[in-house]
Design a protein around this motif. Structure first.
Motif, short mmCIF file in Angstrom:
data_model
loop_
_atom_site.label_atom_id
_atom_site.label_comp_id
_atom_site.label_asym_id
_atom_site.label_seq_id
_atom_site.Cartn_x
_atom_site.Cartn_y
_atom_site.Cartn_z
N THR A 1 0.83 -1.21 0.00
CA THR A 1 0.00 0.00 0.00
C THR A 1 0.86 1.25 0.00
N ALA A 2 1.95 1.24 0.77
CA ALA A 2 2.87 2.39 0.78
C ALA A 2 3.46 2.61 -0.61
N MET A 3 3.79 1.53 -1.29
CA MET A 3 4.33 1.64 -2.64
C MET A 3 3.29 2.22 -3.60
N LEU A 4 2.05 1.75 -3.50
CA LEU A 4 0.99 2.27 -4.37
C LEU A 4 0.77 3.76 -4.14
N ALA A 5 0.82 4.18 -2.88
CA ALA A 5 0.65 5.60 -2.56
C ALA A 5 1.78 6.43 -3.16
N ALA A 6 3.00 5.94 -3.06
CA ALA A 6 4.15 6.68 -3.60
C ALA A 6 4.12 6.74 -5.12
N ARG A 7 3.65 5.69 -5.75
CA ARG A 7 3.61 5.66 -7.22
C ARG A 7 2.43 6.44 -7.79
N ASN A 8 1.46 6.77 -6.93
CA ASN A 8 0.26 7.50 -7.38
C ASN A 8 -0.02 8.65 -6.43
N PRO A 9 0.79 9.71 -6.46
CA PRO A 9 0.72 10.77 -5.45
C PRO A 9 -0.57 11.58 -5.43
N SER A 10 -1.35 11.55 -6.52
CA SER A 10 -2.61 12.31 -6.53
C SER A 10 -3.81 11.44 -6.17
N THR A 11 -3.56 10.20 -5.75
CA THR A 11 -4.63 9.26 -5.43
C THR A 11 -4.82 9.16 -3.92
N ILE A 12 -6.05 9.22 -3.46
CA ILE A 12 -6.37 8.99 -2.05
C ILE A 12 -6.18 7.50 -1.76
N VAL A 13 -5.47 7.20 -0.69
CA VAL A 13 -5.20 5.81 -0.34
C VAL A 13 -5.57 5.58 1.12
N ILE A 14 -6.37 4.55 1.36
CA ILE A 14 -6.87 4.24 2.71
C ILE A 14 -6.65 2.75 2.98
N VAL A 15 -6.28 2.43 4.21
CA VAL A 15 -6.23 1.02 4.61
C VAL A 15 -7.30 0.77 5.66
N ALA A 16 -7.94 -0.39 5.56
CA ALA A 16 -9.00 -0.77 6.50
C ALA A 16 -9.25 -2.26 6.36
N GLU A 17 -9.24 -2.99 7.48
CA GLU A 17 -9.57 -4.41 7.41
C GLU A 17 -10.97 -4.58 6.84
N GLN A 18 -11.90 -3.75 7.29
CA GLN A 18 -13.28 -3.77 6.79
C GLN A 18 -13.40 -2.71 5.71
N ARG A 19 -13.46 -3.16 4.45
CA ARG A 19 -13.45 -2.20 3.35
C ARG A 19 -14.65 -1.27 3.38
N VAL A 20 -15.77 -1.75 3.91
CA VAL A 20 -16.95 -0.89 4.02
C VAL A 20 -16.62 0.33 4.87
N GLU A 21 -15.96 0.11 6.01
CA GLU A 21 -15.59 1.22 6.88
C GLU A 21 -14.61 2.15 6.17
N GLY A 22 -13.71 1.60 5.37
CA GLY A 22 -12.77 2.42 4.63
C GLY A 22 -13.47 3.32 3.62
N VAL A 23 -14.44 2.77 2.89
CA VAL A 23 -15.18 3.56 1.89
C VAL A 23 -16.04 4.62 2.58
N GLN A 24 -16.68 4.25 3.68
CA GLN A 24 -17.52 5.23 4.40
C GLN A 24 -16.66 6.36 4.97
N PHE A 25 -15.46 6.04 5.45
CA PHE A 25 -14.53 7.07 5.91
C PHE A 25 -14.17 7.99 4.74
N LEU A 26 -13.90 7.42 3.59
CA LEU A 26 -13.58 8.21 2.40
C LEU A 26 -14.70 9.18 2.06
#
Length: 359
Positions: free
Chosen positions: A115-140
């Motif tokens: 995930t850290a690598m993806l964030a560095a390679r895509n600096p204009s992209t919002i990146v979130i980590v969450a075990e529960q993806r629903v919670e990650g999307v709702q946070f977004l």
């Protein structure tokens, strides 16, 4: 520790003993999928289109480079994108903001190396980590209500059925067809192959030999889904001080080291890049690097007059520790970037990706 000393696969006797557990695990996964298919278990639907990229086996399928490729495709097409990932191997829990699309806020320890690598390679992209993806999307949706993305890419989410998706992509490793025959924990299969019926697109990745990949390609087509072929193309050889090394020096002889699920693919990429691998040191997938391990790598490289070369993912895991990063920088360490290449299926994949955001 080298490739001969450290077996990355389970010994045959241990695998046989674990097969009954694998059978029970497979039954549990079939039941779980059936309950989702019949609506007993519900999936939450995001108001923002969702593309899921996952696999049906553990480790080393080429999923992360594909996520990176998809995000870059959307961004160049003018579609703002967010990544939501579990953040495998991170030291944190719950929902964490890795990048707000302007600044990278977390390193690999708190976000996971991929995930850290993806964030560095895509600096204009919002990146979130969450075990529960629903919670990650709702946070977004709460945190970025004023600049919501046009699409969300879920990383490693094929089995995470709590969240619905508009496009389900599954990556299968062409170089390890036997991984599709044995369930966890004896093998690497995450769920019975029948699960591929849920996929919208199957990508047969990491192809190194088209003829050898043909039987697996035919096997996957039996599930009635589009199967696209992909291979990994080596990118740039980078010095770990972030400067390009100016291409592969003809005399460069490497000690290749990595802690990834399928190191054979890394060695193939190095060979394709024209790098002569004279020695190797492999570690478990996502294994944290210690000072002793780094000193061992550097010491062995010096003894044999070799250049330490690793994967981009491994470098991001190491770079979170300034002392270890400095040691490797002083030793002239490099890392090799990679990207997927589609011999005949790029247009089909692009069409399906754009179909998600045009609905």
């Amino acid at each position: 520790m080298n490739s001969r000393q450290h077996s990355l696969t389970m010994p045959g006797s241990a695998a046989i003993l674990l097969r009954p557990i694998g059978a029970l695990y497979g039954m549990a996964m079939r039941l779980r999928n059936r309950l989702y298919d019949r609506g007993v278990f519900k999936s939450w639907r995001s108001p923002i289109p969702v593309v899921s990229v996952g696999n049906i086996t553990t480790g080393g399928t080429g999923k992360t480079p594909l996520v990176d490729w998809i995000v870059k495709f959307y961004e160049t097409s003018g579609v703002a994108t967010a990544i939501v990932s579990r953040g495998y191997g991170r030291w944190t829990k719950g929902v964490q903001l890795v990048s707000d699309g302007k600044r990278i806020l977390l390193g690999s320890r708190d976000a996971g190396d991929e995930t850290a690598m993806l964030a560095a390679r895509n600096p204009s992209t919002i990146v979130i980590v969450a075990e529960q993806r629903v919670e990650g999307v709702q946070f977004l949706m709460r945190q970025f209500a004023d600049r919501l993305p046009g699409v969300i890419v879920l990383d490693d989410a094929f089995q995470h059925r709590k969240i619905g998706r508009d496009l389900d992509i599954v990556v299968v490793n062409a170089s390890a067809p036997r991984e599709l025959d044995v369930m966890l924990p004896a093998g690497r299969l995450r769920e019975p192959l029948r699960g591929l019926l849920r996929a919208d697109v199957i990508i047969l990745g990491k192809i190194t030999d088209q003829i050898k990949a043909a039987p697996l390609l035919a096997r996957l087509k039996e599930y009635g889904k589009p199967v696209l072929r992909s291979k990994i193309k080596p990118g740039k050889l980078m010095k770990v001080d972030t400067s390009e090394s100016g291409g592969v020096e003809p005399s460069l002889k490497a000690l290749a080291f990595a802690g990834i699920g399928a190191p054979a693919g890394f060695l193939h990429s190095l060979d394709e890049a024209g790098i002569s691998v004279m020695a190797t040191k492999f570690f478990r997938d996502h294994e944290p690097y210690t000072e002793a391990a780094i000193r061992s790598i550097i010491g062995e490289a010096k003894r044999q007059a070799l250049v330490p070369v690793t994967t981009e993912k491994d470098w991001f895991r190491i770079a979170d520790d300034p002392a270890l990063a400095r040691m490797l920088a002083e030793a002239g360490c490099r890392y090799l970037t990679i990207e997927p290449e589609f011999p005949d299926g790029a247009k089909e994949l692009e069409r399906r990706l754009m179909g998600v955001v045009k609905r």
